[in-house]
Design a protein around this motif. Sequence first.
Motif, mmCIF file in Angstrom:
data_model
loop_
_atom_site.group_PDB
_atom_site.id
_atom_site.type_symbol
_atom_site.label_atom_id
_atom_site.label_comp_id
_atom_site.label_asym_id
_atom_site.label_seq_id
_atom_site.Cartn_x
_atom_site.Cartn_y
_atom_site.Cartn_z
ATOM 1 N N LYS A 1 26.691 -28.516 -53.025
ATOM 2 C CA LYS A 1 25.406 -27.805 -53.179
ATOM 3 C C LYS A 1 26.556 -26.848 -54.217
ATOM 4 O O LYS A 1 27.460 -25.476 -53.737
ATOM 5 N N GLY B 1 25.836 -23.479 -57.350
ATOM 6 C CA GLY B 1 24.857 -23.439 -57.785
ATOM 7 C C GLY B 1 25.850 -22.003 -59.239
ATOM 8 O O GLY B 1 27.096 -21.471 -58.735
ATOM 9 N N ASP C 1 25.702 -18.973 -60.490
ATOM 10 C CA ASP C 1 25.279 -17.604 -60.158
ATOM 11 C C ASP C 1 24.689 -16.627 -62.037
ATOM 12 O O ASP C 1 25.508 -17.367 -62.858
ATOM 13 N N LYS D 1 21.259 -26.062 -60.526
ATOM 14 C CA LYS D 1 21.656 -25.972 -59.174
ATOM 15 C C LYS D 1 21.988 -27.730 -58.871
ATOM 16 O O LYS D 1 20.543 -28.579 -59.618
ATOM 17 N N VAL E 1 30.826 -20.346 -60.764
ATOM 18 C CA VAL E 1 29.736 -20.883 -59.673
ATOM 19 C C VAL E 1 29.620 -20.279 -58.419
ATOM 20 O O VAL E 1 31.062 -19.488 -57.698
ATOM 21 N N ALA F 1 29.407 -22.394 -54.409
ATOM 22 C CA ALA F 1 29.012 -23.554 -53.889
ATOM 23 C C ALA F 1 29.232 -23.655 -51.499
ATOM 24 O O ALA F 1 30.146 -22.865 -51.253
ATOM 25 N N THR G 1 22.109 -25.656 -48.228
ATOM 26 C CA THR G 1 21.106 -24.028 -48.713
ATOM 27 C C THR G 1 21.923 -23.237 -48.441
ATOM 28 O O THR G 1 22.459 -21.227 -48.424
ATOM 29 N N LEU H 1 26.085 -22.287 -49.158
ATOM 30 C CA LEU H 1 25.754 -21.866 -49.893
ATOM 31 C C LEU H 1 25.140 -20.312 -50.231
ATOM 32 O O LEU H 1 26.387 -19.619 -51.135
ATOM 33 N N ARG I 1 27.603 -17.471 -52.158
ATOM 34 C CA ARG I 1 27.538 -15.703 -53.430
ATOM 35 C C ARG I 1 27.899 -14.730 -53.047
ATOM 36 O O ARG I 1 28.404 -13.976 -53.333
#
Length: 439
Positions: free
Chosen positions: A171, A173, A175, A217, A255, A257, A277, A280, A284
């Motif tokens: 996954k 994302g 940012d 995402k 990004v 992940a 999630t 992920l 982050r």
Amino acid sequence: MSINKYDEQKFWEEVDILFPDIVKAITSLAKKSYISITNLRNGVTWWSEKAMEYFGMQENYTIRGQEKSKRSIHPDDLEDFRRGFRERVAGENMDEPWEYRVRDGSTYNRISARAKMLNDKDGKPFVIVIRYNNYGISDEVDATTGLHTEPALDREIREFLEESGQGTLLKIGLDQFSHINVMYGAAFSDKILNCAAQELLRLLKGKGYVYRLSGAKFVISFKKVSKAELQQIYDEIVETFENTEVEGKKIPLKVSAGAIFMEPYMKETNAVRSRLTYALNHSRLEHHGELVIFNDEVCGSDENQFELIGVIHQCATHNFEGFRMFYQPIADTKTGKIRGMEALLRWELEPYGMVSPGVFMEWLEQDPCIFDLGNWILRTALTDVQKLRKETEGFFVNVNVAAAQLERREFRSAVMNILKETGAKPEELCLELTERCRD
């Protein structure tokens, strides 16, 4: 009445004269599917009306290799398209679809083609029929990127769990994408997302399948990939996204992940999505965008821990079974008098016993169920505080709320409705951010 062989033959003889019109009628009924029929002896192809309309062709009949279309195949997919057609003409991979992208205006739509070979009376290949599915107008396809969306992803996860119990999900994302939205506007942001999607497809080159989730995402699914290969793929994605350019503007994308390697004992789709999630968000918030693999980060191979989290997640989505509220008194430091209480969530169900929120709450905060669970906590706490308000004037209750609750547009109205339902006064409720919200 049964149909014997004679009747069956007679049926087709009688409708044979209308057969071309029948084929045209059938193909005209499909909204997102197109048909081509190619005579392999002379290379002539007949295209359905829907195919002509979508591909921008001028004629129903074309000579192989001389089709003139207003919509062009994506340069990165051209060789895949040609190879896929050659293989089907040779009778290879007939049960497998092949996919490529076709330009439609300023974006690309994904086309999935599947072929059927018909032989002549001598058993030699004579006619190949190809059906093209246009994912760009499918309900399960994102209009901005042309990628499949969450329903299709959930279906693939279920297939992983049911068929082999294995598979890997990555996954990704983008940012601070909300800042890009503000700076460039929604229309240009969509172009950035489309560019990101095309880059992911280019980098994967058939190794995995890409899905678009809500917001900025993406999820990539792999049937088989090693951790080293996954890290290499992610490193390439990071480098590519840092040098993103759209319409002459350089838009460096940062990004994060998270990944999960599914195991045979994982049984529930939503639980897999929640774990993904979770990974992920750890990438982050705690690892500066480095790839976080859930299996390594959290519980290793602790099957019992996985099972417990899965059970609690199910309870959170089904009538909150097992969830209980406890309260810690809040005293006035000067007088020592009890002025309020702090609501504490616990979960208890046999044969697991009492489980503290430290085990499961961070997981649930990454799942949509946190909003309903949060409302249940509010409603329960405000109902319980009513039993004490008559004895202590100004008595209040502290309730923790997660970032995912605050982000919901209906959060404010939900709180006001619960206050009304329980008869509590606004001053009797104190909302506190969870520790993870404060990061």
